[in-house]
Design a protein around this motif. Sequence first.
Motif, PDB file in Angstrom:
ATOM      1  N   GLY A   1      11.417   1.547  16.329  1.00  0.00           N
ATOM      2  CA  GLY A   1      10.598   2.424  15.507  1.00  0.00           C
ATOM      3  C   GLY A   1       9.145   2.027  15.660  1.00  0.00           C
ATOM      4  N   VAL A   2       8.285   2.991  16.018  1.00  0.00           N
ATOM      5  CA  VAL A   2       6.892   2.669  16.306  1.00  0.00           C
ATOM      6  C   VAL A   2       5.904   3.533  15.529  1.00  0.00           C
ATOM      7  N   SER A   3       6.364   4.188  14.472  1.00  0.00           N
ATOM      8  CA  SER A   3       5.503   5.089  13.700  1.00  0.00           C
ATOM      9  C   SER A   3       5.402   4.610  12.261  1.00  0.00           C
ATOM     10  N   GLU A   4       4.235   4.802  11.672  1.00  0.00           N
ATOM     11  CA  GLU A   4       4.048   4.418  10.272  1.00  0.00           C
ATOM     12  C   GLU A   4       4.869   5.295   9.326  1.00  0.00           C
ATOM     13  N   SER A   5       5.480   6.340   9.838  1.00  0.00           N
ATOM     14  CA  SER A   5       6.314   7.193   8.988  1.00  0.00           C
ATOM     15  C   SER A   5       7.734   6.650   8.831  1.00  0.00           C
ATOM     16  N   LEU A   6       8.034   5.508   9.468  1.00  0.00           N
ATOM     17  CA  LEU A   6       9.360   4.895   9.357  1.00  0.00           C
ATOM     18  C   LEU A   6       9.397   3.897   8.212  1.00  0.00           C
ATOM     19  N   VAL A   7      10.593   3.680   7.684  1.00  0.00           N
ATOM     20  CA  VAL A   7      10.792   2.698   6.620  1.00  0.00           C
ATOM     21  C   VAL A   7      11.892   1.747   7.067  1.00  0.00           C
ATOM     22  N   GLY A   8      11.673   0.441   6.854  1.00  0.00           N
ATOM     23  CA  GLY A   8      12.689  -0.553   7.163  1.00  0.00           C
ATOM     24  C   GLY A   8      13.700  -0.671   6.040  1.00  0.00           C
ATOM     25  N   PRO A   9      14.677  -1.579   6.171  1.00  0.00           N
ATOM     26  CA  PRO A   9      15.761  -1.687   5.197  1.00  0.00           C
ATOM     27  C   PRO A   9      15.305  -1.986   3.777  1.00  0.00           C
TER      28      PRO A   9
ATOM     29  N   GLY B   1      18.856  -9.053   4.641  1.00  0.00           N
ATOM     30  CA  GLY B   1      20.073  -8.289   4.439  1.00  0.00           C
ATOM     31  C   GLY B   1      20.475  -7.391   5.597  1.00  0.00           C
ATOM     32  N   ALA B   2      19.756  -7.452   6.716  1.00  0.00           N
ATOM     33  CA  ALA B   2      20.075  -6.612   7.877  1.00  0.00           C
ATOM     34  C   ALA B   2      19.862  -7.451   9.136  1.00  0.00           C
ATOM     35  N   PRO B   3      20.842  -8.268   9.507  1.00  0.00           N
ATOM     36  CA  PRO B   3      20.647  -9.204  10.619  1.00  0.00           C
ATOM     37  C   PRO B   3      20.440  -8.561  11.978  1.00  0.00           C
ATOM     38  N   ASN B   4      20.733  -7.280  12.115  1.00  0.00           N
ATOM     39  CA  ASN B   4      20.521  -6.599  13.396  1.00  0.00           C
ATOM     40  C   ASN B   4      19.260  -5.724  13.389  1.00  0.00           C
ATOM     41  N   VAL B   5      18.384  -5.963  12.411  1.00  0.00           N
ATOM     42  CA  VAL B   5      17.086  -5.287  12.359  1.00  0.00           C
ATOM     43  C   VAL B   5      16.006  -6.360  12.399  1.00  0.00           C
TER      44      VAL B   5
ATOM     45  N   PRO C   1       0.826  -1.198   0.000  1.00  0.00           N
ATOM     46  CA  PRO C   1       0.000   0.000   0.000  1.00  0.00           C
ATOM     47  C   PRO C   1       0.865   1.253   0.000  1.00  0.00           C
ATOM     48  N   PRO C   2       0.366   2.330  -0.587  1.00  0.00           N
ATOM     49  CA  PRO C   2       1.147   3.565  -0.547  1.00  0.00           C
ATOM     50  C   PRO C   2       1.280   4.031   0.892  1.00  0.00           C
ATOM     51  N   PRO C   3       2.436   4.578   1.248  1.00  0.00           N
ATOM     52  CA  PRO C   3       2.603   5.047   2.619  1.00  0.00           C
ATOM     53  C   PRO C   3       1.623   6.171   2.916  1.00  0.00           C
ATOM     54  N   SER C   4       1.075   6.149   4.134  1.00  0.00           N
ATOM     55  CA  SER C   4       0.107   7.173   4.484  1.00  0.00           C
ATOM     56  C   SER C   4       0.794   8.437   5.004  1.00  0.00           C
ATOM     57  N   ARG C   5       2.062   8.332   5.346  1.00  0.00           N
ATOM     58  CA  ARG C   5       2.811   9.500   5.821  1.00  0.00           C
ATOM     59  C   ARG C   5       4.175   9.504   5.158  1.00  0.00           C
ATOM     60  N   ALA C   6       4.729  10.668   5.003  1.00  0.00           N
ATOM     61  CA  ALA C   6       6.077  10.760   4.442  1.00  0.00           C
ATOM     62  C   ALA C   6       7.064  10.125   5.422  1.00  0.00           C
ATOM     63  N   ALA C   7       8.039   9.411   4.872  1.00  0.00           N
ATOM     64  CA  ALA C   7       9.030   8.738   5.716  1.00  0.00           C
ATOM     65  C   ALA C   7       9.896   9.761   6.439  1.00  0.00           C
ATOM     66  N   THR C   8      10.123   9.526   7.731  1.00  0.00           N
ATOM     67  CA  THR C   8      11.000  10.401   8.491  1.00  0.00           C
ATOM     68  C   THR C   8      12.369   9.761   8.676  1.00  0.00           C
ATOM     69  N   PHE C   9      12.423   8.445   8.783  1.00  0.00           N
ATOM     70  CA  PHE C   9      13.679   7.725   8.969  1.00  0.00           C
ATOM     71  C   PHE C   9      13.636   6.416   8.190  1.00  0.00           C
ATOM     72  N   ARG C  10      14.780   6.003   7.665  1.00  0.00           N
ATOM     73  CA  ARG C  10      14.940   4.653   7.124  1.00  0.00           C
ATOM     74  C   ARG C  10      15.861   3.924   8.086  1.00  0.00           C
ATOM     75  N   ILE C  11      15.339   2.899   8.734  1.00  0.00           N
ATOM     76  CA  ILE C  11      16.122   2.099   9.670  1.00  0.00           C
ATOM     77  C   ILE C  11      16.793   0.982   8.887  1.00  0.00           C
ATOM     78  N   THR C  12      18.129   0.945   8.929  1.00  0.00           N
ATOM     79  CA  THR C  12      18.901  -0.063   8.201  1.00  0.00           C
ATOM     80  C   THR C  12      19.856  -0.749   9.174  1.00  0.00           C
ATOM     81  N   ALA C  13      20.666  -1.667   8.656  1.00  0.00           N
ATOM     82  CA  ALA C  13      21.662  -2.334   9.507  1.00  0.00           C
ATOM     83  C   ALA C  13      22.613  -1.317  10.135  1.00  0.00           C
TER      84      ALA C  13
END
Length: 196
Positions: free
Chosen positions: A112-120, A156-160, A33-45
Amino acid sequence: MIHIRDLLRLSGVLMSAALAGCSVLGSDSDFAPPPSRAATFRITAAGVPGLPPDTAFSKKAIEALEPGYAVSSVTMATEQNESVAALALFRDGLQVLQVLPGAGGRIGAVHGVSESLVGPNGERIGMTFREARMDRLSCREGQGNWLAMPICTARGAPNVTFVFAIPGYISAGDLPDDATLASATLQRIIWVPPVG
């Protein structure tokens, strides 16, 4: 002047365009689905932008690194049935991140607990297990406070890791069947500092 045949042709074009964007429920497509909020952070390894692993675990240090966020002390429950004093980052009154203490006075896990976050890999809070394209082999059942919640390692991100919820599901001692698992909803994205 617009003729009826032109209106019919236009409506046919619009209908074709609309149908081209549809997907069939239950298909194996990569629909997300399209994100409902603009991403604030991308959480990566590597972590969370602006919060390097050597960041001091203090309200002052985190506020200096993340301008625009209000940082407050909170108590949160961990999987291990513990309550931990954490620092939460808020934007516009909504909680975005929870930062736990780590070794040597530095930050530890970041939740990360907000829908504005993006995973790896583009995962978003609120996505289903299927939409996030998870593999059950990368998952285990949570314990303690997170009993019956699938906890999965990011590709691809074993610590996430990702924590999913299945409303109404009662643990049978393992992950549920594939159909039930497919509908689990992503609740939190967790980064931990890499070991070593």
